[in-house]
Design a protein around this motif. Structure first.
Motif, PDB file in Angstrom:
ATOM      1  N   LEU A   1       0.838  -1.287   0.017  1.00  0.00           N
ATOM      2  CA  LEU A   1      -0.172   0.196   0.219  1.00  0.00           C
ATOM      3  C   LEU A   1       0.671   0.845   0.053  1.00  0.00           C
TER       4      LEU A   1
ATOM      5  N   ALA B   1      -4.191  -5.094  -0.438  1.00  0.00           N
ATOM      6  CA  ALA B   1      -5.059  -3.995  -0.468  1.00  0.00           C
ATOM      7  C   ALA B   1      -6.544  -4.346   0.875  1.00  0.00           C
TER       8      ALA B   1
ATOM      9  N   TYR C   1     -12.895  -2.974   4.784  1.00  0.00           N
ATOM     10  CA  TYR C   1     -13.539  -1.714   5.012  1.00  0.00           C
ATOM     11  C   TYR C   1     -14.219  -1.771   6.081  1.00  0.00           C
TER      12      TYR C   1
ATOM     13  N   GLN D   1      -4.336   2.890   1.820  1.00  0.00           N
ATOM     14  CA  GLN D   1      -5.622   2.631   1.032  1.00  0.00           C
ATOM     15  C   GLN D   1      -6.899   3.678   0.763  1.00  0.00           C
TER      16      GLN D   1
ATOM     17  N   ARG E   1      -5.412   6.098  -1.594  1.00  0.00           N
ATOM     18  CA  ARG E   1      -5.501   6.050  -2.897  1.00  0.00           C
ATOM     19  C   ARG E   1      -6.502   5.551  -3.501  1.00  0.00           C
ATOM     20  N   ASP E   2      -7.768   5.308  -2.544  1.00  0.00           N
ATOM     21  CA  ASP E   2      -9.354   6.079  -3.463  1.00  0.00           C
ATOM     22  C   ASP E   2      -9.066   7.012  -3.356  1.00  0.00           C
TER      23      ASP E   2
END
Length: 376
Positions: A26, A91, A95, A114, A117-118
């Motif tokens: 990540l 990943a 969630y 994460q 990145r999203d």
């Protein structure tokens, strides 16, 4: 002498039975792991988690291919990755509804990465002020307190840090302004503030799938902790919570959900959606199976011929730990917080290397960024 002559052959034999996997972490780091070619996915996943010293590992998984298929830890990798190099991405798969409640800072940090990145990929749209607020906490966590002697009066010290798909000088100015207000916060505290705000975003933890409704209209189906969401024209038009769904199934490239009747209805109803391929329909079905089992069951459903939910389409069952079991197990953790290195340059790695996840959400970025702008 005899042993020396045979040893290269033995080494070659051993080597031919192994395969090298490249895993993108990540923070952007690539690691290589040698495993037996006949190994199941769990072997690789455990090796990655051991490398990270990660105990709360049930929220994570490994993906492969540009369109983000999750590696099945119970099946042989060779049966899933049939061609090309064995390249995977680590990943967040499930969630957590409240990531601030995760037991260890390492786990919370990985979830922060994460979410970053999203946001950068457009998968998690934000308003201007939310981008600025989350960005300021990222700066505090990565760079520490604002220091005028070190950082200057402007925003030059953060100009190379990506915070949004289309960030502007105005946004960087706002991030720098808010960063000055976080003086005294430790990286752990800044991460907690980041997660506290990120979890409130409408698209947090939503796994999107392109589909068409019964009338052939383009829609997006989102799978999340609470159920199945339906989006059309950048707006959520329906929500089916897990308790309302009686059964899910797929046939060819069609995906179906059977809905429990409401207080004013007498009969169950079935709603169908069409995906591009049979494989994508099955992937959506499996995603629903896993999310329902993880977030709704106390323990995984045992394989039965008469299993109630889900039944049709495949014998696949989720067999990992559930959210309930994970919380119970992590509450028993008793170790000092593991040390890990924060690498800001790699943690926000974006422009030079587009990840598989970012490429997969190219369509969603254009689709949902407009929605975030509309809400701003």
């Amino acid at each position: 002498m005899t042993e020396d002559k045979k040893s290269p052959k033995k080494a070659a034999t051993r080597s031919s039975k192994n395969s090298t996997c490249t895993v993108v972490l990540l923070d952007g780091e690539n690691i290589e792991i040698d495993i037996p070619k006949a190994a199941v996915g769990q072997v690789l996943f455990d090796r990655v988690c051991d490398h990270l010293d990660l105990l709360e590992r049930d929220y994570f998984g490994l993906t492969y291919q540009d369109d983000k298929f999750w590696l099945n830890v119970e099946k042989k990798i060779s049966k899933q990755k049939k061609s090309g190099a064995w390249v995977f991405e680590f990943a967040v798969k499930f969630y957590p509804p409240d990531p601030t409640q995760l037991q260890e800072h390492l786990t919370r940090f990985l979830v922060c990465l994460q979410i970053r990145r999203d946001i950068l990929s457009g998968r998690l749209p934000c308003s201007f002020i939310t981008h600025a607020m989350l960005g300021s906490y990222s700066v505090q966590a990565d760079k520490g307190d604002y220091d005028p002697n070190e950082h200057g009066d402007g925003y030059d010290y953060i100009k190379d840090m990506p915070f949004a798909p289309n960030q502007t000088p105005e946004m960087l100015e706002k991030i720098a302004e808010l960063h000055r207000q976080h003086k005294g916060q430790t990286p752990e505290e800044a991460d907690l503030h980041f997660l506290e705000n990120a979890k409130k975003l409408a698209m947090y933890g939503v796994d999107l799938h392109k589909a068409k409704d019964s009338e052939g209209v383009d829609i997006m189906l989102g799978v999340c902790a609470s159920g199945l969401l339906v989006y059309r024209d950048k707006l959520r038009i329906n929500r089916f919570v897990w308790p309302k769904i009686l059964k899910i199934s797929y046939k060819r490239n069609n995906f179906y959900i059977k809905i429990r009747p409401s207080d004013f209805e007498r009969f169950e109803s079935t709603i169908g959606f069409k995906l591009e391929t049979h494989r994508l329909a099955k992937r959506l079905w499996k995603t629903c199976v896993e999310h329902h089992a993880f977030f709704r069951l106390r323990e995984p459903e045992q394989p039965k011929n008469n299993a109630v939910f889900p039944r049709l389409g495949s014998k696949f069952r989720y067999s990992g730990r559930t959210f309930y079991q994970t919380k119970h197990n992590t509450a028993l953790l008793d170790r000092n917080e593991p040390y890990f290195e924060r690498v800001p340059q790699r943690a926000t790695y974006h422009e030079k290397s587009r990840s598989m996840d970012e490429r997969k959400f190219e369509f969603e970025k254009d689709y949902y960024i407009d929605m975030a702008k509309a809400k701003a």
